[in-house]
Write a protein that holds these residues in place. Structure first.
Motif, PDB file in Angstrom:
ATOM      1  N   ASP A   8      40.677 -61.021  40.982  1.00 27.77           N
ATOM      2  CA  ASP A   8      39.077 -61.004  40.648  1.00 27.77           C
ATOM      3  C   ASP A   8      38.839 -59.304  40.540  1.00 27.77           C
ATOM      4  O   ASP A   8      39.328 -58.477  41.171  1.00 27.77           O
ATOM      5  CB  ASP A   8      38.523 -61.653  42.053  1.00 27.77           C
ATOM      6  CG  ASP A   8      38.523 -62.854  42.372  1.00 27.77           C
ATOM      7  OD1 ASP A   8      38.637 -63.708  41.057  1.00 27.77           O
ATOM      8  OD2 ASP A   8      38.588 -63.511  43.438  1.00 27.77           O
ATOM      9  N   PHE A   9      38.201 -59.272  39.564  1.00 27.75           N
ATOM     10  CA  PHE A   9      37.300 -58.017  39.049  1.00 27.75           C
ATOM     11  C   PHE A   9      35.843 -58.087  39.622  1.00 27.75           C
ATOM     12  O   PHE A   9      35.248 -58.871  39.569  1.00 27.75           O
ATOM     13  CB  PHE A   9      37.102 -57.939  37.589  1.00 27.75           C
ATOM     14  CG  PHE A   9      38.380 -57.776  36.846  1.00 27.75           C
ATOM     15  CD1 PHE A   9      38.710 -56.760  36.431  1.00 27.75           C
ATOM     16  CD2 PHE A   9      39.271 -58.829  36.940  1.00 27.75           C
ATOM     17  CE1 PHE A   9      39.779 -56.450  35.334  1.00 27.75           C
ATOM     18  CE2 PHE A   9      40.525 -58.623  36.226  1.00 27.75           C
ATOM     19  CZ  PHE A   9      40.753 -57.528  35.531  1.00 27.75           C
ATOM     20  N   ARG A  10      35.708 -57.089  40.538  1.00 28.11           N
ATOM     21  CA  ARG A  10      34.235 -57.239  41.057  1.00 28.11           C
ATOM     22  C   ARG A  10      33.578 -55.434  41.106  1.00 28.11           C
ATOM     23  O   ARG A  10      34.555 -54.622  40.994  1.00 28.11           O
ATOM     24  CB  ARG A  10      33.998 -57.721  42.427  1.00 28.11           C
ATOM     25  CG  ARG A  10      34.619 -56.709  43.590  1.00 28.11           C
ATOM     26  CD  ARG A  10      34.028 -57.196  44.994  1.00 28.11           C
ATOM     27  NE  ARG A  10      34.667 -56.615  45.983  1.00 28.11           N
ATOM     28  CZ  ARG A  10      34.406 -55.384  46.565  1.00 28.11           C
ATOM     29  NH1 ARG A  10      33.279 -54.887  45.894  1.00 28.11           N
ATOM     30  NH2 ARG A  10      35.048 -54.933  47.435  1.00 28.11           N
ATOM     31  N   PHE A  11      32.344 -55.331  41.072  1.00 24.67           N
ATOM     32  CA  PHE A  11      31.787 -54.392  41.133  1.00 24.67           C
ATOM     33  C   PHE A  11      31.914 -53.534  42.320  1.00 24.67           C
ATOM     34  O   PHE A  11      32.207 -53.953  43.394  1.00 24.67           O
ATOM     35  CB  PHE A  11      30.181 -54.373  41.136  1.00 24.67           C
ATOM     36  CG  PHE A  11      29.571 -54.869  39.724  1.00 24.67           C
ATOM     37  CD1 PHE A  11      29.610 -53.983  38.677  1.00 24.67           C
ATOM     38  CD2 PHE A  11      28.995 -56.000  39.684  1.00 24.67           C
ATOM     39  CE1 PHE A  11      29.217 -54.732  37.526  1.00 24.67           C
ATOM     40  CE2 PHE A  11      28.495 -56.449  38.542  1.00 24.67           C
ATOM     41  CZ  PHE A  11      28.698 -55.676  37.337  1.00 24.67           C
ATOM     42  N   TYR A  12      32.224 -51.954  42.262  1.00 25.55           N
ATOM     43  CA  TYR A  12      32.006 -51.194  43.357  1.00 25.55           C
ATOM     44  C   TYR A  12      30.586 -51.275  44.257  1.00 25.55           C
ATOM     45  O   TYR A  12      29.834 -51.270  43.545  1.00 25.55           O
ATOM     46  CB  TYR A  12      32.532 -49.739  43.127  1.00 25.55           C
ATOM     47  CG  TYR A  12      33.807 -49.286  43.241  1.00 25.55           C
ATOM     48  CD1 TYR A  12      34.553 -48.869  44.155  1.00 25.55           C
ATOM     49  CD2 TYR A  12      34.522 -49.549  41.824  1.00 25.55           C
ATOM     50  CE1 TYR A  12      35.718 -48.340  44.323  1.00 25.55           C
ATOM     51  CE2 TYR A  12      36.087 -48.971  41.981  1.00 25.55           C
ATOM     52  CZ  TYR A  12      36.570 -48.528  43.125  1.00 25.55           C
ATOM     53  OH  TYR A  12      37.750 -48.171  42.928  1.00 25.55           O
ATOM     54  N   HIS A  54      28.024 -45.848  35.254  1.00 32.52           N
ATOM     55  CA  HIS A  54      28.425 -46.913  34.084  1.00 32.52           C
ATOM     56  C   HIS A  54      27.674 -48.003  34.213  1.00 32.52           C
ATOM     57  O   HIS A  54      27.470 -48.748  33.060  1.00 32.52           O
ATOM     58  CB  HIS A  54      29.814 -46.744  34.083  1.00 32.52           C
ATOM     59  CG  HIS A  54      30.467 -45.646  33.443  1.00 32.52           C
ATOM     60  ND1 HIS A  54      31.390 -44.669  34.333  1.00 32.52           N
ATOM     61  CD2 HIS A  54      30.530 -45.143  32.188  1.00 32.52           C
ATOM     62  CE1 HIS A  54      31.626 -43.814  33.565  1.00 32.52           C
ATOM     63  NE2 HIS A  54      31.459 -43.978  32.333  1.00 32.52           N
ATOM     64  N   TYR A  55      27.724 -48.672  35.342  1.00 35.97           N
ATOM     65  CA  TYR A  55      26.930 -49.918  35.619  1.00 35.97           C
ATOM     66  C   TYR A  55      25.716 -49.819  35.202  1.00 35.97           C
ATOM     67  O   TYR A  55      25.045 -51.029  34.704  1.00 35.97           O
ATOM     68  CB  TYR A  55      27.027 -50.358  37.008  1.00 35.97           C
ATOM     69  CG  TYR A  55      28.556 -50.421  37.756  1.00 35.97           C
ATOM     70  CD1 TYR A  55      29.692 -50.744  37.037  1.00 35.97           C
ATOM     71  CD2 TYR A  55      28.491 -50.571  39.132  1.00 35.97           C
ATOM     72  CE1 TYR A  55      30.779 -50.623  37.865  1.00 35.97           C
ATOM     73  CE2 TYR A  55      29.841 -50.787  39.818  1.00 35.97           C
ATOM     74  CZ  TYR A  55      30.900 -50.786  38.995  1.00 35.97           C
ATOM     75  OH  TYR A  55      32.155 -50.980  39.456  1.00 35.97           O
ATOM     76  N   ASN A  59      26.565 -52.733  32.572  1.00 32.84           N
ATOM     77  CA  ASN A  59      27.474 -53.498  33.510  1.00 32.84           C
ATOM     78  C   ASN A  59      28.762 -53.980  33.261  1.00 32.84           C
ATOM     79  O   ASN A  59      29.505 -54.216  34.061  1.00 32.84           O
ATOM     80  CB  ASN A  59      26.737 -54.433  34.451  1.00 32.84           C
ATOM     81  CG  ASN A  59      26.397 -55.750  33.852  1.00 32.84           C
ATOM     82  OD1 ASN A  59      26.613 -56.103  32.676  1.00 32.84           O
ATOM     83  ND2 ASN A  59      25.367 -56.550  34.383  1.00 32.84           N
ATOM     84  N   GLU A  60      29.071 -54.029  31.926  1.00 33.79           N
ATOM     85  CA  GLU A  60      30.240 -54.341  31.418  1.00 33.79           C
ATOM     86  C   GLU A  60      31.147 -53.350  31.483  1.00 33.79           C
ATOM     87  O   GLU A  60      32.500 -53.618  31.478  1.00 33.79           O
ATOM     88  CB  GLU A  60      30.306 -55.266  30.029  1.00 33.79           C
ATOM     89  CG  GLU A  60      29.638 -56.469  30.017  1.00 33.79           C
ATOM     90  CD  GLU A  60      30.626 -57.321  30.388  1.00 33.79           C
ATOM     91  OE1 GLU A  60      31.708 -57.313  30.694  1.00 33.79           O
ATOM     92  OE2 GLU A  60      30.243 -58.634  30.681  1.00 33.79           O
ATOM     93  N   TYR A  61      30.571 -52.055  31.448  1.00 31.87           N
ATOM     94  CA  TYR A  61      31.423 -51.139  31.365  1.00 31.87           C
ATOM     95  C   TYR A  61      31.685 -50.422  32.856  1.00 31.87           C
ATOM     96  O   TYR A  61      31.037 -50.988  33.797  1.00 31.87           O
ATOM     97  CB  TYR A  61      30.849 -49.740  30.486  1.00 31.87           C
ATOM     98  CG  TYR A  61      30.710 -50.373  29.074  1.00 31.87           C
ATOM     99  CD1 TYR A  61      31.797 -51.221  28.828  1.00 31.87           C
ATOM    100  CD2 TYR A  61      29.961 -49.677  28.294  1.00 31.87           C
ATOM    101  CE1 TYR A  61      31.560 -51.450  27.402  1.00 31.87           C
ATOM    102  CE2 TYR A  61      30.033 -50.074  26.943  1.00 31.87           C
ATOM    103  CZ  TYR A  61      30.628 -50.926  26.463  1.00 31.87           C
ATOM    104  OH  TYR A  61      30.549 -51.392  25.187  1.00 31.87           O
ATOM    105  N   VAL A  81      35.947 -48.127  30.141  1.00 32.61           N
ATOM    106  CA  VAL A  81      35.169 -46.822  30.434  1.00 32.61           C
ATOM    107  C   VAL A  81      34.820 -46.140  29.210  1.00 32.61           C
ATOM    108  O   VAL A  81      35.543 -45.706  28.348  1.00 32.61           O
ATOM    109  CB  VAL A  81      35.923 -46.091  31.379  1.00 32.61           C
ATOM    110  CG1 VAL A  81      34.925 -44.832  31.578  1.00 32.61           C
ATOM    111  CG2 VAL A  81      36.083 -46.629  32.699  1.00 32.61           C
ATOM    112  N   PRO A  82      33.690 -45.942  28.599  1.00 32.46           N
ATOM    113  CA  PRO A  82      33.104 -44.768  27.566  1.00 32.46           C
ATOM    114  C   PRO A  82      33.834 -43.475  27.784  1.00 32.46           C
ATOM    115  O   PRO A  82      33.462 -42.857  28.942  1.00 32.46           O
ATOM    116  CB  PRO A  82      31.700 -45.083  27.402  1.00 32.46           C
ATOM    117  CG  PRO A  82      31.241 -46.029  28.297  1.00 32.46           C
ATOM    118  CD  PRO A  82      32.362 -46.042  29.332  1.00 32.46           C
ATOM    119  N   GLN A  83      34.603 -42.958  26.653  1.00 30.17           N
ATOM    120  CA  GLN A  83      35.003 -41.689  26.769  1.00 30.17           C
ATOM    121  C   GLN A  83      34.493 -41.111  25.551  1.00 30.17           C
ATOM    122  O   GLN A  83      34.562 -41.442  24.626  1.00 30.17           O
ATOM    123  CB  GLN A  83      36.533 -41.732  27.082  1.00 30.17           C
ATOM    124  CG  GLN A  83      37.024 -42.519  28.222  1.00 30.17           C
ATOM    125  CD  GLN A  83      36.963 -41.490  29.465  1.00 30.17           C
ATOM    126  OE1 GLN A  83      36.444 -40.473  29.518  1.00 30.17           O
ATOM    127  NE2 GLN A  83      37.494 -42.037  30.599  1.00 30.17           N
TER     128      GLN A  83
END
Length: 167
Positions: A8-12, A54-55, A59-61, A81-83
Protein backbone atom coordinates in the motif's frame (compact mmCIF):
# COMPACT_ATOMS: atom_id res chain seq x y z
CA UNK A 1 -4.22 5.97 -1.47
CA UNK A 2 -3.23 3.30 -4.04
CA UNK A 3 -1.60 -0.10 -3.95
CA UNK A 4 0.29 -2.84 -5.77
CA UNK A 5 0.14 -6.58 -5.28
CA UNK A 6 1.99 -6.57 -1.94
CA UNK A 7 2.23 -2.88 -1.00
CA UNK A 8 0.00 0.00 0.00
CA UNK A 9 1.24 3.49 -0.86
CA UNK A 10 0.22 6.15 1.67
CA UNK A 11 1.06 9.73 2.55
CA UNK A 12 3.68 10.47 5.17
CA UNK A 13 2.44 12.08 8.38
CA UNK A 14 4.41 13.65 11.22
CA UNK A 15 4.00 10.35 13.10
CA UNK A 16 6.31 8.74 10.51
CA UNK A 17 9.32 10.85 11.51
CA UNK A 18 10.95 7.99 13.46
CA UNK A 19 10.72 5.63 10.48
CA UNK A 20 12.20 8.25 8.15
CA UNK A 21 14.97 8.93 10.68
CA UNK A 22 15.74 5.20 10.87
CA UNK A 23 16.51 5.26 7.13
CA UNK A 24 18.29 8.65 7.03
CA UNK A 25 20.55 7.87 10.01
CA UNK A 26 21.78 4.54 8.58
CA UNK A 27 25.11 4.92 6.72
CA UNK A 28 24.40 2.00 4.39
CA UNK A 29 20.99 3.43 3.52
CA UNK A 30 22.34 6.89 2.68
CA UNK A 31 25.45 5.71 0.83
CA UNK A 32 23.90 6.41 -2.60
CA UNK A 33 21.38 9.11 -1.63
CA UNK A 34 22.19 12.81 -2.18
CA UNK A 35 25.59 13.64 -0.76
CA UNK A 36 25.89 10.21 0.88
CA UNK A 37 25.79 11.57 4.43
CA UNK A 38 23.43 10.54 7.20
CA UNK A 39 21.01 13.10 8.65
CA UNK A 40 20.27 14.04 12.24
CA UNK A 41 16.73 14.41 13.63
CA UNK A 42 16.47 18.10 12.69
CA UNK A 43 17.63 17.39 9.14
CA UNK A 44 15.18 14.47 8.98
CA UNK A 45 12.37 16.79 10.12
CA UNK A 46 13.35 19.24 7.35
CA UNK A 47 13.32 16.41 4.81
CA UNK A 48 9.82 15.44 5.97
CA UNK A 49 8.71 19.05 5.44
CA UNK A 50 10.14 18.85 1.89
CA UNK A 51 7.99 15.74 1.31
CA UNK A 52 4.91 17.61 2.60
CA UNK A 53 5.63 20.51 0.19
CA UNK A 54 5.31 18.12 -2.75
CA UNK A 55 1.91 16.99 -1.49
CA UNK A 56 0.78 20.62 -1.35
CA UNK A 57 1.87 21.22 -4.96
CA UNK A 58 0.26 18.05 -6.30
CA UNK A 59 -0.73 15.16 -4.05
CA UNK A 60 0.17 12.67 -6.79
CA UNK A 61 3.79 13.76 -6.40
CA UNK A 62 6.19 13.27 -3.55
CA UNK A 63 7.40 10.26 -1.65
CA UNK A 64 4.77 7.89 -0.30
CA UNK A 65 5.33 5.35 2.44
CA UNK A 66 5.32 1.72 1.37
CA UNK A 67 3.37 -0.45 3.76
CA UNK A 68 3.42 -4.22 3.38
CA UNK A 69 -0.18 -5.43 3.03
CA UNK A 70 0.27 -8.76 4.79
CA UNK A 71 1.31 -7.29 8.15
CA UNK A 72 1.13 -3.47 7.97
CA UNK A 73 4.91 -3.05 8.32
CA UNK A 74 6.41 0.08 6.74
CA UNK A 75 9.25 -1.10 4.49
CA UNK A 76 10.36 2.04 2.64
CA UNK A 77 9.10 4.83 0.42
CA UNK A 78 8.73 5.59 -3.26
CA UNK A 79 7.17 8.28 -5.37
CA UNK A 80 7.10 10.52 -8.40
CA UNK A 81 9.24 13.52 -7.50
CA UNK A 82 9.77 16.67 -9.61
CA UNK A 83 13.49 17.32 -10.11
CA UNK A 84 15.27 20.23 -11.78
CA UNK A 85 17.82 18.74 -14.17
CA UNK A 86 19.96 21.12 -16.20
CA UNK A 87 17.24 23.80 -16.06
CA UNK A 88 14.37 21.45 -16.96
CA UNK A 89 11.76 19.98 -14.61
CA UNK A 90 11.69 16.20 -14.92
CA UNK A 91 9.55 13.67 -13.05
CA UNK A 92 11.66 11.13 -11.22
CA UNK A 93 10.49 7.70 -10.15
CA UNK A 94 12.30 7.25 -6.87
CA UNK A 95 12.34 4.23 -4.55
CA UNK A 96 14.09 3.53 -1.29
CA UNK A 97 13.63 0.34 0.69
CA UNK A 98 14.74 -0.05 4.32
CA UNK A 99 17.80 -2.28 4.53
CA UNK A 100 16.14 -5.17 6.37
CA UNK A 101 13.77 -5.58 3.40
CA UNK A 102 16.34 -5.51 0.59
CA UNK A 103 16.26 -8.42 -1.85
CA UNK A 104 12.48 -8.96 -1.84
CA UNK A 105 11.73 -7.14 -5.13
CA UNK A 106 9.82 -4.38 -3.29
CA UNK A 107 11.71 -1.63 -5.15
CA UNK A 108 10.86 -3.17 -8.53
CA UNK A 109 7.21 -3.57 -7.54
CA UNK A 110 6.97 0.01 -6.28
CA UNK A 111 8.77 1.47 -9.32
CA UNK A 112 6.60 -0.47 -11.79
CA UNK A 113 3.44 0.61 -9.96
CA UNK A 114 4.51 4.27 -10.09
CA UNK A 115 5.42 4.02 -13.77
CA UNK A 116 2.05 2.50 -14.67
CA UNK A 117 0.19 5.01 -12.51
CA UNK A 118 2.06 7.88 -14.15
CA UNK A 119 1.42 6.61 -17.65
CA UNK A 120 -2.20 5.51 -17.21
CA UNK A 121 -3.74 7.73 -14.52
CA UNK A 122 -1.62 10.87 -14.85
CA UNK A 123 -0.98 10.79 -18.60
CA UNK A 124 2.74 11.48 -18.24
CA UNK A 125 4.90 10.12 -21.05
CA UNK A 126 8.44 10.63 -19.71
CA UNK A 127 10.04 9.66 -16.43
CA UNK A 128 13.58 9.65 -15.15
CA UNK A 129 15.47 7.96 -12.34
CA UNK A 130 18.62 9.50 -10.91
CA UNK A 131 20.93 6.77 -9.66
CA UNK A 132 24.48 7.12 -8.47
CA UNK A 133 26.75 5.11 -10.74
CA UNK A 134 27.95 2.54 -8.15
CA UNK A 135 24.36 1.74 -7.05
CA UNK A 136 24.01 -1.37 -9.19
CA UNK A 137 20.87 -2.66 -7.42
CA UNK A 138 18.90 0.53 -8.16
CA UNK A 139 20.20 0.62 -11.72
CA UNK A 140 18.93 -2.95 -12.17
CA UNK A 141 15.46 -1.89 -10.91
CA UNK A 142 15.33 0.98 -13.42
CA UNK A 143 16.30 -1.33 -16.26
CA UNK A 144 13.78 -3.96 -15.12
CA UNK A 145 10.89 -1.47 -15.55
CA UNK A 146 12.08 -0.50 -19.04
CA UNK A 147 14.24 2.54 -18.34
CA UNK A 148 17.37 3.11 -20.36
CA UNK A 149 20.55 4.93 -19.45
CA UNK A 150 20.44 8.24 -21.31
CA UNK A 151 23.61 9.86 -19.97
CA UNK A 152 25.67 10.55 -16.88
CA UNK A 153 25.50 13.87 -15.03
CA UNK A 154 26.99 15.37 -11.86
CA UNK A 155 24.61 16.05 -8.94
CA UNK A 156 25.77 16.99 -5.43
CA UNK A 157 29.33 16.32 -6.59
CA UNK A 158 28.41 12.71 -7.42
CA UNK A 159 28.41 10.95 -10.78
CA UNK A 160 24.78 10.06 -11.44
CA UNK A 161 23.23 7.91 -14.14
CA UNK A 162 20.15 9.50 -15.71
CA UNK A 163 17.76 6.72 -16.65
CA UNK A 164 14.77 7.54 -18.86
CA UNK A 165 11.47 5.91 -19.71
CA UNK A 166 9.75 7.54 -22.67
CA UNK A 167 6.41 6.39 -24.01
Amino acid sequence: MFSSERLDFRFYTEADLDFLYSMLSDERMTEFIGNGKTRNRKETFNFLQWIFQHYEQNNEYGLKLLVRKKDGVTIGHAGIVPQLIEGQVELEIGYWIAREYWGNRYASEAAETLLQRGLNQLGVGRFISLIQKPNLASRKVAEKIGMQLEREIILSDKQVCLYVYEK
